[in-house]
Write a protein that holds these residues in place. Structure first.
Motif, PDB file in Angstrom:
ATOM      1  N   THR A 260       5.680  -0.645  -0.373  1.00 49.51           N
ATOM      2  CA  THR A 260       4.412  -1.094   0.191  1.00 49.51           C
ATOM      3  C   THR A 260       4.640  -2.374   0.984  1.00 49.51           C
ATOM      4  O   THR A 260       5.358  -3.270   0.545  1.00 49.51           O
ATOM      5  CB  THR A 260       3.399  -1.337  -0.932  1.00 49.51           C
ATOM      6  OG1 THR A 260       3.156  -0.101  -1.605  1.00 49.51           O
ATOM      7  CG2 THR A 260       2.089  -1.873  -0.380  1.00 49.51           C
ATOM      8  N   PRO A 397      -7.718   3.708   5.517  1.00 48.51           N
ATOM      9  CA  PRO A 397      -8.175   5.016   5.040  1.00 48.51           C
ATOM     10  C   PRO A 397      -9.658   5.284   5.258  1.00 48.51           C
ATOM     11  O   PRO A 397     -10.066   6.430   5.466  1.00 48.51           O
ATOM     12  CB  PRO A 397      -7.835   4.973   3.546  1.00 48.51           C
ATOM     13  CG  PRO A 397      -6.675   4.033   3.449  1.00 48.51           C
ATOM     14  CD  PRO A 397      -6.931   2.985   4.498  1.00 48.51           C
ATOM     15  N   TRP A 416       0.991   5.430   8.885  1.00 47.61           N
ATOM     16  CA  TRP A 416       0.915   4.587   7.699  1.00 47.61           C
ATOM     17  C   TRP A 416      -0.554   4.338   7.384  1.00 47.61           C
ATOM     18  O   TRP A 416      -1.433   4.594   8.217  1.00 47.61           O
ATOM     19  CB  TRP A 416       1.599   3.235   7.965  1.00 47.61           C
ATOM     20  CG  TRP A 416       3.086   3.230   7.755  1.00 47.61           C
ATOM     21  CD1 TRP A 416       4.027   3.954   8.421  1.00 47.61           C
ATOM     22  CD2 TRP A 416       3.797   2.426   6.811  1.00 47.61           C
ATOM     23  NE1 TRP A 416       5.288   3.671   7.960  1.00 47.61           N
ATOM     24  CE2 TRP A 416       5.178   2.723   6.969  1.00 47.61           C
ATOM     25  CE3 TRP A 416       3.418   1.485   5.857  1.00 47.61           C
ATOM     26  CZ2 TRP A 416       6.162   2.108   6.202  1.00 47.61           C
ATOM     27  CZ3 TRP A 416       4.395   0.866   5.097  1.00 47.61           C
ATOM     28  CH2 TRP A 416       5.754   1.195   5.261  1.00 47.61           C
ATOM     29  N   TRP A 417      -0.788   3.814   6.210  1.00 44.86           N
ATOM     30  CA  TRP A 417      -2.108   3.290   5.857  1.00 44.86           C
ATOM     31  C   TRP A 417      -2.017   1.783   5.657  1.00 44.86           C
ATOM     32  O   TRP A 417      -0.929   1.250   5.383  1.00 44.86           O
ATOM     33  CB  TRP A 417      -2.606   3.887   4.546  1.00 44.86           C
ATOM     34  CG  TRP A 417      -3.202   5.253   4.653  1.00 44.86           C
ATOM     35  CD1 TRP A 417      -3.581   5.910   5.780  1.00 44.86           C
ATOM     36  CD2 TRP A 417      -3.486   6.136   3.566  1.00 44.86           C
ATOM     37  NE1 TRP A 417      -4.091   7.141   5.487  1.00 44.86           N
ATOM     38  CE2 TRP A 417      -4.039   7.307   4.119  1.00 44.86           C
ATOM     39  CE3 TRP A 417      -3.340   6.053   2.195  1.00 44.86           C
ATOM     40  CZ2 TRP A 417      -4.446   8.386   3.328  1.00 44.86           C
ATOM     41  CZ3 TRP A 417      -3.740   7.121   1.404  1.00 44.86           C
ATOM     42  CH2 TRP A 417      -4.282   8.276   1.973  1.00 44.86           C
ATOM     43  N   TYR A 451      -1.812   6.106  -3.831  1.00 47.56           N
ATOM     44  CA  TYR A 451      -0.480   6.687  -3.636  1.00 47.56           C
ATOM     45  C   TYR A 451      -0.469   8.197  -3.855  1.00 47.56           C
ATOM     46  O   TYR A 451       0.310   8.915  -3.229  1.00 47.56           O
ATOM     47  CB  TYR A 451       0.529   5.975  -4.539  1.00 47.56           C
ATOM     48  CG  TYR A 451       0.687   4.526  -4.124  1.00 47.56           C
ATOM     49  CD1 TYR A 451       1.563   4.171  -3.108  1.00 47.56           C
ATOM     50  CD2 TYR A 451      -0.113   3.535  -4.684  1.00 47.56           C
ATOM     51  CE1 TYR A 451       1.669   2.858  -2.688  1.00 47.56           C
ATOM     52  CE2 TYR A 451      -0.012   2.218  -4.270  1.00 47.56           C
ATOM     53  CZ  TYR A 451       0.881   1.889  -3.274  1.00 47.56           C
ATOM     54  OH  TYR A 451       0.966   0.585  -2.839  1.00 47.56           O
ATOM     55  N   ALA A 454      -1.861   9.232  -0.541  1.00 48.02           N
ATOM     56  CA  ALA A 454      -0.854   9.071   0.516  1.00 48.02           C
ATOM     57  C   ALA A 454       0.120  10.239   0.494  1.00 48.02           C
ATOM     58  O   ALA A 454       0.521  10.765   1.545  1.00 48.02           O
ATOM     59  CB  ALA A 454      -0.120   7.743   0.341  1.00 48.02           C
ATOM     60  N   VAL A 459       1.376  10.582   4.327  1.00 48.91           N
ATOM     61  CA  VAL A 459       1.395   9.253   4.935  1.00 48.91           C
ATOM     62  C   VAL A 459       2.717   8.562   4.590  1.00 48.91           C
ATOM     63  O   VAL A 459       3.126   8.510   3.430  1.00 48.91           O
ATOM     64  CB  VAL A 459       0.194   8.419   4.454  1.00 48.91           C
ATOM     65  CG1 VAL A 459       0.285   6.994   4.926  1.00 48.91           C
ATOM     66  CG2 VAL A 459      -1.099   9.067   4.944  1.00 48.91           C
ATOM     67  N   VAL A 462       2.277   2.681   2.775  1.00 48.43           N
ATOM     68  CA  VAL A 462       1.003   2.006   2.534  1.00 48.43           C
ATOM     69  C   VAL A 462       1.207   0.515   2.734  1.00 48.43           C
ATOM     70  O   VAL A 462       2.229  -0.046   2.315  1.00 48.43           O
ATOM     71  CB  VAL A 462       0.485   2.279   1.103  1.00 48.43           C
ATOM     72  CG1 VAL A 462      -0.755   1.440   0.800  1.00 48.43           C
ATOM     73  CG2 VAL A 462       0.167   3.763   0.923  1.00 48.43           C
ATOM     74  N   TYR A 526       4.259   8.231  -7.057  1.00 47.40           N
ATOM     75  CA  TYR A 526       4.770   8.838  -5.827  1.00 47.40           C
ATOM     76  C   TYR A 526       6.211   9.306  -6.024  1.00 47.40           C
ATOM     77  O   TYR A 526       6.594  10.396  -5.576  1.00 47.40           O
ATOM     78  CB  TYR A 526       4.683   7.829  -4.687  1.00 47.40           C
ATOM     79  CG  TYR A 526       4.991   8.402  -3.318  1.00 47.40           C
ATOM     80  CD1 TYR A 526       3.965   8.757  -2.449  1.00 47.40           C
ATOM     81  CD2 TYR A 526       6.304   8.587  -2.882  1.00 47.40           C
ATOM     82  CE1 TYR A 526       4.235   9.280  -1.186  1.00 47.40           C
ATOM     83  CE2 TYR A 526       6.589   9.110  -1.631  1.00 47.40           C
ATOM     84  CZ  TYR A 526       5.548   9.455  -0.788  1.00 47.40           C
ATOM     85  OH  TYR A 526       5.827   9.975   0.457  1.00 47.40           O
TER      86      TYR A 526
END
Length: 584
Positions: A260, A397, A416-417, A451, A454, A459, A462, A526
């Motif tokens: 992240t 998001p 990406w976020w 996550y 994502a 994605v 993050v 994740y």
């Protein structure tokens, strides 16, 4: 001697606050008597007390087995999962008081839970869930203070005498920060748990409790199987909690697959030179969080810059960013010569309005022409009207339209976020607050589920708009209360509590937050999903595919996910069980 205040029930109780003045502990921060309030679940005071004393009944049995009779009980120790934030009023506690906590983790993983210390006044010792309503109405407010002198852990003993040393158990005292009314729905206005403070002897007084965050670090060479150990809480008497840890046979990677990123690193991090910088940032990296601009901060000292970049790569950080409309040719050339340009992105602005697209296109074309291999990114969501404008989209998001993101990914764009809670210059398909977020006054599920989502949307990463954009007055903490975030001003608007930081400065070290711990656990989720995808390749079952699609009982989409933390706990356990079978 502190003054005593009388509630409407005739109960005498007080707490001493900073500066030596007495505060009426029968009332909340708004001056409302606690007995007339509901808790974060909307449960009336009396019913909360009933639930609390039902827990205490079970705890009496546990204490009696340890040699502490009920008439000597000065405090109780509950346990709570890491996915449920623990608030200060002790009758808000929703965890367990059986004296046993069960957790599970992969090798190389850290798993957390919470201890919750609750003072018990002499007249509370006999309270049960069936006590008279007037006793439930007064019990949690009876004046009493308990001093906890130490909390210690034993080794955890596993199969054939295998040991996980006590040093692998790390404990912190959970601190609280104030929030004020915001422009989004919240469960509570007032104290929220977040900073994780060094563990020292402490006192806790009715009507409050004191949570303790416990991290158990599982060594990579740990023998799989069940381990048992103890945590002992010492005060007027002792309470021993049994810790049962299942170590799964599979192992998480030493370098995270999913790191992240975050903007806005306070200049405090740079004080003391490169060694100090890496030590401070190292705490963030231990939790999977890395600053976007760590290297650029040393761009004028390329030796220090290169040292920091190599260290970040060793820790699994794949990307660094420069936020500029005119990248420095000498700096870009340095990156190219080192073979590092592919690890850097250029962000030439922030959240452009549609009216500004022509200017942004011109700006990006100039960068691409001068630096053809430099990835150009933007905090913007892909739409038909901006297709091709950027190489990497960093989407909040709450503004995402799923179909447009899929189209961008199909074109070969990267997505990406970033969590910011207050995006601007966008159009919104639904409420901002209904999506995952990282402000302090959101349930822990709202942090961790990001996550899972994502993964669901493919994605790549993050990010967070700020790691340490601390509000004015932060330098006076912890001697003074942590300052409340100021109102965001136009074009950014609204009150967003603890938005902009995920850690706290403490002398010359970084303290993580409850939010950062929960985010770390989401990154581990994740890794579980990625490991299942890898290990099940060529032999996946229908249920594997359902898990990899993210089960609907966990999340359906960005605004429709399960707020019950047990949904993630259950899905994660199922993932782990399947991974253990595939690992053989």
């Amino acid at each position: 001697m502190p003054l005593l205040s009388r509630s409407l029930t005739g109960l005498l109780v007080c707490v001493v606050v900073a500066g030596g003045s007495a505060a009426d502990a029968t009332k909340n921060d708004q001056g409302i008597e606690w007995i007339h309030t509901t808790d974060h679940w909307g449960v009336p005071f009396g019913d909360g007390a009933t639930m609390f004393y039902a827990n205490v009944e079970r705890h009496r049995t546990w204490l009696a087995d340890q040699g502490t009779p009920a008439d000597k009980m000065s405090f109780a120790v509950g346990t709570e999962i890491s996915l449920r934030k623990v608030f200060r009023p002790k009758w808000w506690f929703r965890g367990d008081m059986t004296g046993v906590v069960k957790i599970a983790a992969a090798r190389g993983e850290t798993e957390a839970f919470q201890l919750v210390i609750c003072p018990i006044a002499p007249l509370e010792r006999a309270r049960t869930r069936l006590s008279a309503e007037k006793h439930h109405g007064s019990g949690p407010l009876m004046p009493t203070t308990v001093k906890i002198t130490s909390i210690t852990a034993t080794d955890l003993t596993g199969p054939d005498g295998a040991k996980i040393p006590a040093s692998s158990v790390e404990m912190s005292r959970v601190g609280f920060i104030k929030t004020i009314p915001a422009q989004y729905p919240v469960m509570n206005v007032g104290d929220w748990p977040d900073p994780l403070l060094p563990l020292k002897p402490f006192e806790v007084s009715n009507p409050f409790c004191q949570p303790i965050w416990v991290d158990v670090h599982v060594p990579r060479d740990a023998v799989p199987g069940e381990y048992v150990g103890q945590i002992r809480v010492d005060g007027p008497h002792s309470v021993t909690i049994c810790v049962v840890l299942t170590v799964w046979p599979f192992e998480l990677p030493a370098k995270r697959s999913y790191v992240t990123m975050g903007w806005s690193l306070n200049s405090w991090f740079l004080k003391g030179g490169v060694e100090s910088f890496m030590k401070k940032v190292g705490v963030l990296l231990d939790h999977g969080l890395a600053p976007w601009h760590a290297c650029v901060k040393y761009a004028r000292d390329l030796d220090a810059h290169d040292r920091v970049f190599r260290w970040l790569q060793e820790r699994g950080v794949k990307l660094q960013a420069m936020t500029t409309t005119k990248p420095d040719p000498k700096y870009i050339e340095h990156l190219r010569q080192r073979g590092w340009l592919k690890h850097f992105i250029c962000i030439p602005g922030d959240e452009p309005h549609e009216r500004d697209y022509p200017a942004y296109r011109k700006r990006v074309e100039a960068i691409r022409k001068q630096f053809p291999r430099l990835t150009v990114a933007m905090t913007e969501d892909p739409q038909p009207g901006n297709a091709g404008m950027f190489d990497l989209w960093i989407v909040e998001p709450s503004v995402q339209r799923d179909a447009f993101v899929r189209q961008a990914q199909q074109r070969g764009d990267r997505v990406w976020w970033y969590m910011c809670q207050l995006p601007i210059h966008a159009t919104y398909p639904g409420p901002v607050w209904a999506c995952p977020g990282a402000v302090v006054d959101r349930p822990a599920v709202d942090h961790r589920v990001a996550y899972w989502l994502a993964w669901k949307y493919g994605v790549e990463g993050v990010g967070f708009w700020a790691i340490s954009s601390w509000p004015k007055g932060w330098e006076k903490w912890p001697d003074n209360p942590w300052p409340v975030n100021p109102l965001s001003k136009f074009p950014y608007s609204g009150q967003h509590n603890a938005n902009g930081f995920l850690c706290y400065p403490y002398k010359d070290r970084v303290l993580p937050s409850v939010r950062l711990k929960v985010l770390r656990d989401g990154m581990d989720d994740y890794e579980y999903l990625l490991l299942l995808k890898t290990l099940s390749r060529g032999r996946s079952t229908a249920r594997d595919q359902q898990l990899l699609a993210v089960p609907p009982e966990v999340a359906m989409d960005l605004r429709y996910y399960n707020k019950d933390p047990n949904a993630i706990v259950s899905a994660r356990h199922e993932l782990a069980t399947r991974l253990a079978a595939l690992w053989k």
